[in-house]
Scaffold this motif. Structure first.
Motif, PDB file in Angstrom:
ATOM      1  N   GLY A 303       0.831  -1.192   0.000  1.00 18.19           N
ATOM      2  CA  GLY A 303       0.000   0.000   0.000  1.00 18.19           C
ATOM      3  C   GLY A 303       0.868   1.244   0.000  1.00 18.19           C
ATOM      4  N   GLY A 304       0.617   2.132  -0.950  1.00 20.33           N
ATOM      5  CA  GLY A 304       1.445   3.321  -1.069  1.00 20.33           C
ATOM      6  C   GLY A 304       1.385   4.221   0.141  1.00 20.33           C
ATOM      7  N   ALA A 305       0.223   4.328   0.770  1.00 21.18           N
ATOM      8  CA  ALA A 305       0.089   5.214   1.924  1.00 21.18           C
ATOM      9  C   ALA A 305       0.968   4.754   3.081  1.00 21.18           C
ATOM     10  CB  ALA A 305      -1.381   5.287   2.353  1.00 21.18           C
ATOM     11  N   ARG A 306       0.984   3.451   3.342  1.00 18.59           N
ATOM     12  CA  ARG A 306       1.812   2.928   4.440  1.00 18.59           C
ATOM     13  C   ARG A 306       3.295   3.168   4.175  1.00 18.59           C
ATOM     14  NH1 ARG A 306      -1.893  -1.492   3.918  1.00 18.59           N
ATOM     15  NH2 ARG A 306      -3.389  -1.552   5.647  1.00 18.59           N
ATOM     16  N   VAL A 307       3.725   2.863   2.957  1.00 23.58           N
ATOM     17  CA  VAL A 307       5.137   3.056   2.616  1.00 23.58           C
ATOM     18  C   VAL A 307       5.503   4.536   2.712  1.00 23.58           C
ATOM     19  CG1 VAL A 307       6.863   2.824   0.787  1.00 23.58           C
ATOM     20  CG2 VAL A 307       5.182   0.995   1.160  1.00 23.58           C
ATOM     21  N   THR A 308       4.631   5.402   2.209  1.00 25.22           N
ATOM     22  CA  THR A 308       4.894   6.841   2.241  1.00 25.22           C
ATOM     23  C   THR A 308       4.991   7.362   3.669  1.00 25.22           C
ATOM     24  OG1 THR A 308       3.784   7.164   0.108  1.00 25.22           O
ATOM     25  CG2 THR A 308       4.008   9.094   1.521  1.00 25.22           C
ATOM     26  N   LEU A 309       4.089   6.898   4.545  1.00 28.94           N
ATOM     27  CA  LEU A 309       4.080   7.360   5.931  1.00 28.94           C
ATOM     28  C   LEU A 309       5.419   7.097   6.613  1.00 28.94           C
ATOM     29  CD1 LEU A 309       2.236   8.394   8.352  1.00 28.94           C
ATOM     30  CD2 LEU A 309       2.093   5.975   8.971  1.00 28.94           C
ATOM     31  N   TRP A 310       5.864   5.843   6.584  1.00 34.82           N
ATOM     32  CA  TRP A 310       7.090   5.501   7.301  1.00 34.82           C
ATOM     33  C   TRP A 310       8.328   6.018   6.588  1.00 34.82           C
ATOM     34  CZ3 TRP A 310       6.270   4.867  12.020  1.00 34.82           C
ATOM     35  CH2 TRP A 310       5.077   4.295  12.457  1.00 34.82           C
ATOM     36  N   ASN A 311       8.202   6.254   5.317  1.00 34.05           N
ATOM     37  CA  ASN A 311       9.318   6.859   4.589  1.00 34.05           C
ATOM     38  C   ASN A 311       9.546   8.295   5.056  1.00 34.05           C
ATOM     39  OD1 ASN A 311      11.206   6.367   2.215  1.00 34.05           O
ATOM     40  ND2 ASN A 311      10.264   8.309   1.637  1.00 34.05           N
ATOM     41  N   MET A 315      12.803  10.049   6.666  1.00 31.58           N
ATOM     42  CA  MET A 315      13.382  11.285   6.134  1.00 31.58           C
ATOM     43  C   MET A 315      13.557  12.325   7.238  1.00 31.58           C
ATOM     44  SD  MET A 315      11.461  11.636   2.421  1.00 31.58           S
ATOM     45  CE  MET A 315      12.410  13.079   1.917  1.00 31.58           C
ATOM     46  N   PHE A 316      12.618  12.360   8.165  1.00 31.35           N
ATOM     47  CA  PHE A 316      12.737  13.259   9.320  1.00 31.35           C
ATOM     48  C   PHE A 316      13.993  12.929  10.120  1.00 31.35           C
ATOM     49  CE2 PHE A 316      11.953  14.495  13.701  1.00 31.35           C
ATOM     50  CZ  PHE A 316      11.375  15.757  13.592  1.00 31.35           C
ATOM     51  N   ALA A 317      14.216  11.637  10.354  1.00 33.15           N
ATOM     52  CA  ALA A 317      15.387  11.215  11.124  1.00 33.15           C
ATOM     53  C   ALA A 317      16.675  11.517  10.376  1.00 33.15           C
ATOM     54  CB  ALA A 317      15.290   9.713  11.426  1.00 33.15           C
ATOM     55  N   ALA A 318      16.703  11.253   9.061  1.00 27.53           N
ATOM     56  CA  ALA A 318      17.909  11.520   8.267  1.00 27.53           C
ATOM     57  C   ALA A 318      18.217  13.014   8.232  1.00 27.53           C
ATOM     58  CB  ALA A 318      17.720  10.983   6.845  1.00 27.53           C
ATOM     59  N   SER A 319      17.171  13.842   8.191  1.00 27.00           N
ATOM     60  CA  SER A 319      17.383  15.290   8.226  1.00 27.00           C
ATOM     61  C   SER A 319      18.005  15.716   9.544  1.00 27.00           C
ATOM     62  CB  SER A 319      16.056  16.022   8.017  1.00 27.00           C
ATOM     63  OG  SER A 319      15.526  15.762   6.748  1.00 27.00           O
ATOM     64  N   GLY A 320      17.620  15.049  10.621  1.00 28.67           N
ATOM     65  CA  GLY A 320      18.242  15.335  11.909  1.00 28.67           C
ATOM     66  C   GLY A 320      19.739  15.061  11.887  1.00 28.67           C
ATOM     67  N   VAL A 343      18.242   8.260  -0.849  1.00 22.47           N
ATOM     68  CA  VAL A 343      17.625   6.936  -0.975  1.00 22.47           C
ATOM     69  C   VAL A 343      16.155   6.999  -0.587  1.00 22.47           C
ATOM     70  CG1 VAL A 343      17.612   4.594  -0.051  1.00 22.47           C
ATOM     71  CG2 VAL A 343      19.788   5.682  -0.642  1.00 22.47           C
ATOM     72  N   LEU A 344      15.854   7.697   0.487  1.00 19.31           N
ATOM     73  CA  LEU A 344      14.476   7.784   0.960  1.00 19.31           C
ATOM     74  C   LEU A 344      13.597   8.600   0.023  1.00 19.31           C
ATOM     75  CD1 LEU A 344      15.321   8.271   4.737  1.00 19.31           C
ATOM     76  CD2 LEU A 344      14.224   6.255   3.713  1.00 19.31           C
ATOM     77  N   THR A 345      14.158   9.635  -0.616  1.00 22.66           N
ATOM     78  CA  THR A 345      13.364  10.364  -1.608  1.00 22.66           C
ATOM     79  C   THR A 345      12.986   9.445  -2.759  1.00 22.66           C
ATOM     80  OG1 THR A 345      15.297  11.177  -2.847  1.00 22.66           O
ATOM     81  CG2 THR A 345      14.461  12.580  -1.072  1.00 22.66           C
ATOM     82  N   GLY A 346      13.890   8.549  -3.132  1.00 23.34           N
ATOM     83  CA  GLY A 346      13.580   7.606  -4.206  1.00 23.34           C
ATOM     84  C   GLY A 346      12.457   6.660  -3.833  1.00 23.34           C
ATOM     85  N   VAL A 347      12.505   6.109  -2.624  1.00 28.57           N
ATOM     86  CA  VAL A 347      11.426   5.226  -2.161  1.00 28.57           C
ATOM     87  C   VAL A 347      10.110   5.992  -2.134  1.00 28.57           C
ATOM     88  CG1 VAL A 347      10.552   3.895  -0.213  1.00 28.57           C
ATOM     89  CG2 VAL A 347      12.985   3.781  -0.806  1.00 28.57           C
ATOM     90  N   GLY A 348      10.139   7.203  -1.603  1.00 28.43           N
ATOM     91  CA  GLY A 348       8.933   8.010  -1.519  1.00 28.43           C
ATOM     92  C   GLY A 348       8.392   8.426  -2.867  1.00 28.43           C
ATOM     93  N   ASN A 349       9.275   8.687  -3.815  1.00 29.64           N
ATOM     94  CA  ASN A 349       8.822   9.014  -5.174  1.00 29.64           C
ATOM     95  C   ASN A 349       7.993   7.872  -5.745  1.00 29.64           C
ATOM     96  OD1 ASN A 349      10.002  11.540  -5.327  1.00 29.64           O
ATOM     97  ND2 ASN A 349      11.889  10.782  -6.246  1.00 29.64           N
ATOM     98  N   GLY A 350       8.479   6.644  -5.561  1.00 34.43           N
ATOM     99  CA  GLY A 350       7.762   5.489  -6.079  1.00 34.43           C
ATOM    100  C   GLY A 350       6.436   5.260  -5.381  1.00 34.43           C
ATOM    101  N   ALA A 423      11.434  20.064   9.376  1.00 35.05           N
ATOM    102  CA  ALA A 423      10.069  20.393   9.792  1.00 35.05           C
ATOM    103  C   ALA A 423       9.058  20.013   8.713  1.00 35.05           C
ATOM    104  CB  ALA A 423       9.973  21.886  10.110  1.00 35.05           C
ATOM    105  N   TYR A 424       9.415  20.202   7.457  1.00 35.93           N
ATOM    106  CA  TYR A 424       8.491  19.880   6.372  1.00 35.93           C
ATOM    107  C   TYR A 424       8.204  18.381   6.322  1.00 35.93           C
ATOM    108  CZ  TYR A 424       6.135  20.181   1.876  1.00 35.93           C
ATOM    109  OH  TYR A 424       5.184  20.120   0.891  1.00 35.93           O
ATOM    110  N   TYR A 425       9.224  17.557   6.545  1.00 37.98           N
ATOM    111  CA  TYR A 425       9.003  16.104   6.525  1.00 37.98           C
ATOM    112  C   TYR A 425       8.099  15.680   7.682  1.00 37.98           C
ATOM    113  CZ  TYR A 425      12.948  16.368   3.318  1.00 37.98           C
ATOM    114  OH  TYR A 425      13.769  16.706   2.283  1.00 37.98           O
ATOM    115  N   GLY A 426       8.217  16.362   8.801  1.00 37.25           N
ATOM    116  CA  GLY A 426       7.313  16.084   9.906  1.00 37.25           C
ATOM    117  C   GLY A 426       5.872  16.408   9.530  1.00 37.25           C
TER     118      GLY A 426
END
Length: 461
Positions: A303-311, A315-320, A343-350, A423-426
Motif C-alpha cells: 500500500g502506497g500510503a503505508r510506505v509513504t508514511l514511514w518513509n 526522512m525526518f530522522a535523516a534530516s536530523g 535513498v528515501l526520496t527515491g522510495v517516496g517518489n515510487g 520540519a516539512y518532513y514532519g
C-alpha cells in the motif's frame, strides 16, 4: 473508447493504436505487455536525457570559478530558475500527451533538448553576462518538463496492478539522468580539468539526436487517450490532487532540489574543490534513482500510503543527522545523512506516484463504478492529476535552492535550511497519517447517508 470520426484522419499511420485495454487479462498477455514494455523502454531513454539537461547547471556551476564573477548565492539562483521553469512547464507537457499522442510528443520534446544544450555550448565561458546565463537556465527547464509527459504517457499503457512498478521504472530511469550527467562531469573534470565544460555539452548533443530518432521509430500513440478538459478541471477541484502535491514536494522536490544543490553545498560549506565535489555528488542521485522502482513495488504490495508514511518518518530522522553534521562540521556524517535522504526520496517518489491511480480507483468504486467504467475514470483523473502533482512537486526543487541560498546569505551555512526541511518532513508524516491512514479515514462507512460523501478506504492505495 474509439476515436470520434471528426479527429480520426490525424490518426492514420502505423504508430497509432486505436484499441487499448490493459485491464483485460487476455489483451494484456497477448500483445499489451509487449507494446507497453517497448514504449516504457524508449520513454525512459528520452526522459533520462531530459533530466540530464535539466540538471546541467548543477554540474556546470562547479566549473564556474572566480573568473566567472558569480558568487554562491548567484549559482543557487541559476539552478533555482532551471527548477522553476521545469516545474511550470510540466503542466502543459502533461496534457500534451492526450492532444498530440505519446510518441509524437516524446519525439518533439526530446528534439527540443538540443536548444538549451547547443546554447550552453556557445555561452559557457568566462565573460558571459549573468543575464545570459539566466536566459539559458530558463531554456534548460524544458528537460524537467519531459517527466510529466513521460509519466502521463506510461500511466496509460499499464494496468492498475502494475502501475507502481511501471511508473517507478519510468521515473527511476529518468531520475538517474541526474547522476549520469554528474558522473560524466566527474570524468570530464578529472581528464580535461574544470576549465573545459564544453566537453560535457559536446557529449550530450549526439545523445539527444539518437534519443529523438529512437522515439520516432519505436514508440506508439494511444488513440483512446483524448484531451479531456473536464478531467483537468475535475483534477483541479479534487482535494487529493493538492494533498498529494504537498507530499510529492517532500519526495521528488527533495530529490531534484538536493541533486541540484549538493555539489554547491560541498563547495561552499565544506570547502571541496570542483573535482572533490563532483566525486561525491553523483552518489545520492544514483541511489535515489535506482531505488525508485523498489518504492513502487513496495507500494504495490504493502500500500502506497503505508510506505509513504514511514518513509517520511525516516526522512525526518535523516534530516536530523544532516543538521547535526552541519553544526559539527562533520563531512563524513553529512554525506551519510544526505545519501540516506536521497535513498528515501527515491522510495517516496515510487510510493507517492503509486497512490495517485489507486486513490481515483477507490473513488470510482465508492461511486458505484465497476470494470471498464472504473478503469477509465481512474485513468483519466489520475493522468490529469499527475501533470499537476508533478509540476507542484517539482517546485520543491525551487524551494530547496532558494532556502539554501537564503541560509547561506544569512548564516554562511545551510544549517537553517536543513532545519526547515526537517520540519516539512514532519508535516508530511502527519498529513499522510491524517488523510490516508487515520482510523476514521481508513474505515468505510456503510451507514453513509445520501448526500454524504462516504468514508473511503485509502490504506491500500
Amino acid at each position: 473508447m474509439t476515436a470520434p470520426s471528426s479527429i480520426s484522419p490525424p490518426h492514420q499511420g502505423s504508430h497509432w493504436i486505436e484499441e487499448w485495454d490493459p485491464e483485460d487479462e487476455s489483451f494484456w498477455e497477448s500483445k499489451g505487455r509487449r507494446i507497453a514494455r517497448r514504449n516504457l523502454a524508449f520513454s525512459v531513454i528520452s526522459e533520462h536525457i531530459g533530466f540530464s539537461v535539466w540538471s546541467m547547471y548543477s554540474v556546470l556551476a562547479l566549473s564556474m570559478g572566480p573568473e566567472y564573477g558569480i558568487d554562491p548565492a548567484g549559482k543557487f539562483f541559476l539552478v533555482a530558475v532551471a527548477s522553476l521553469v521545469g516545474a511550470i512547464l510540466r503542466v502543459p507537457y502533461g496534457f500534451a500527451i492526450a492532444r498530440f499522442g505519446g510518441r509524437n510528443w516524446t519525439v518533439f520534446s526530446a528534439g527540443l533538448l538540443l536548444v538549451p544544450t547547443v546554447s550552453l555550448l556557445f555561452v559557457m565561458e568566462p565573460g558571459t553576462s549573468y543575464t545570459t546565463f539566466m536566459v539559458v537556465a530558463v531554456l534548460t527547464g524544458v528537460g524537467g518538463a519531459n517527466f510529466a509527459s513521460s509519466m502521463t504517457n506510461i500511466n496509460n499503457f499499464y494496468p492498475l496492478r502494475l502501475k507502481g512498478w511501471a511508473l517507478g521504472m519510468n521515473a527511476g530511469g529518468g531520475n538517474i539522468g541526474v547522476a549520469v550527467v554528474q558522473l560524466v562531469a566527474l570524468l570530464v573534470i578529472g581528464v580535461a580539468g574544470a576549465g573545459h565544460p564544453r566537453v560535457l555539452l559536446s557529449v550530450y548533443v549526439p545523445l539527444i539526436v539518437v534519443a529523438t530518432l529512437l522515439s520516432a521509430r519505436f514508440m506508439d500513440n494511444l488513440g483512446p487517450v483524448r484531451n479531456d478538459t473536464g478531467a483537468a478541471e475535475e483534477a483541479v477541484r479534487e482535494k487529493h490532487t493538492w494533498i498529494m502535491s504537498v507530499l510529492y514536494i517532500g519526495t521528488f522536490g527533495s530529490f531534484i532540489g538536493y541533486s541540484f544543490a549538493f555539489g554547491l553545498v560541498l563547495q561552499n560549506q565544506f570547502g571541496r574543490t570542483p573535482l572533490q565535489a563532483a566525486s561525491l555528488t553523483f552518489i545520492g542521485p544514483l541511489l535515489g534513482s535506482l531505488i525508485r522502482p523498489v518504492g513502487g513495488r513496495l507500494a504495490d504490495r504493502l500500500g502506497g500510503a503505508r510506505v509513504t508514511l514511514w518513509n517520511f518518518a525516516a526522512m525526518f530522522a535523516a534530516s536530523g543527522v544532516v543538521v547535526l553534521a552541519s553544526l559539527q562540521k562533520s563531512l563524513p556524517l553529512f554525506i551519510a545523512g544526505f545519501v540516506a535522504l536521497f535513498v528515501l526520496t527515491g522510495v517516496g517518489n515510487g510510493s507517492t506516484f503509486k497512490m495517485i491511480p489507486g486513490i481515483y480507483r477507490a473513488k470510482a468504486s465508492a461511486q458505484g463504478m465497476e470494470g471498464e467504467a472504473a478503469a477509465v475514470y481512474a485513468r483519466r483523473l489520475s493522468g490529469a492529476s499527475m501533470a499537476l502533482i508533478g509540476a507542484v512537486g517539482a517546485l520543491g526543487g525551487l524551494g530547496i535552492n532558494l532556502t539554501l541560498r537564503q541560509s547561506f546569505l544569512s548564516y554562511g551555512s545551510g544549517t537553517g535550511a536543513f532545519l526547515a526541511f526537517l520540519a516539512y518532513y514532519g508535516l508530511c508524516f502527519v498529513l499522510t497519517w491524517a488523510v490516508y491512514l487515520r482510523r476514521t479515514a481508513v474505515r468505510a462507512a456503510p451507514e453513509a447517508t445520501a448526500g454524504t460523501e462516504p468514508r473511503l478506504s485509502y490504506a491500500e492505495v
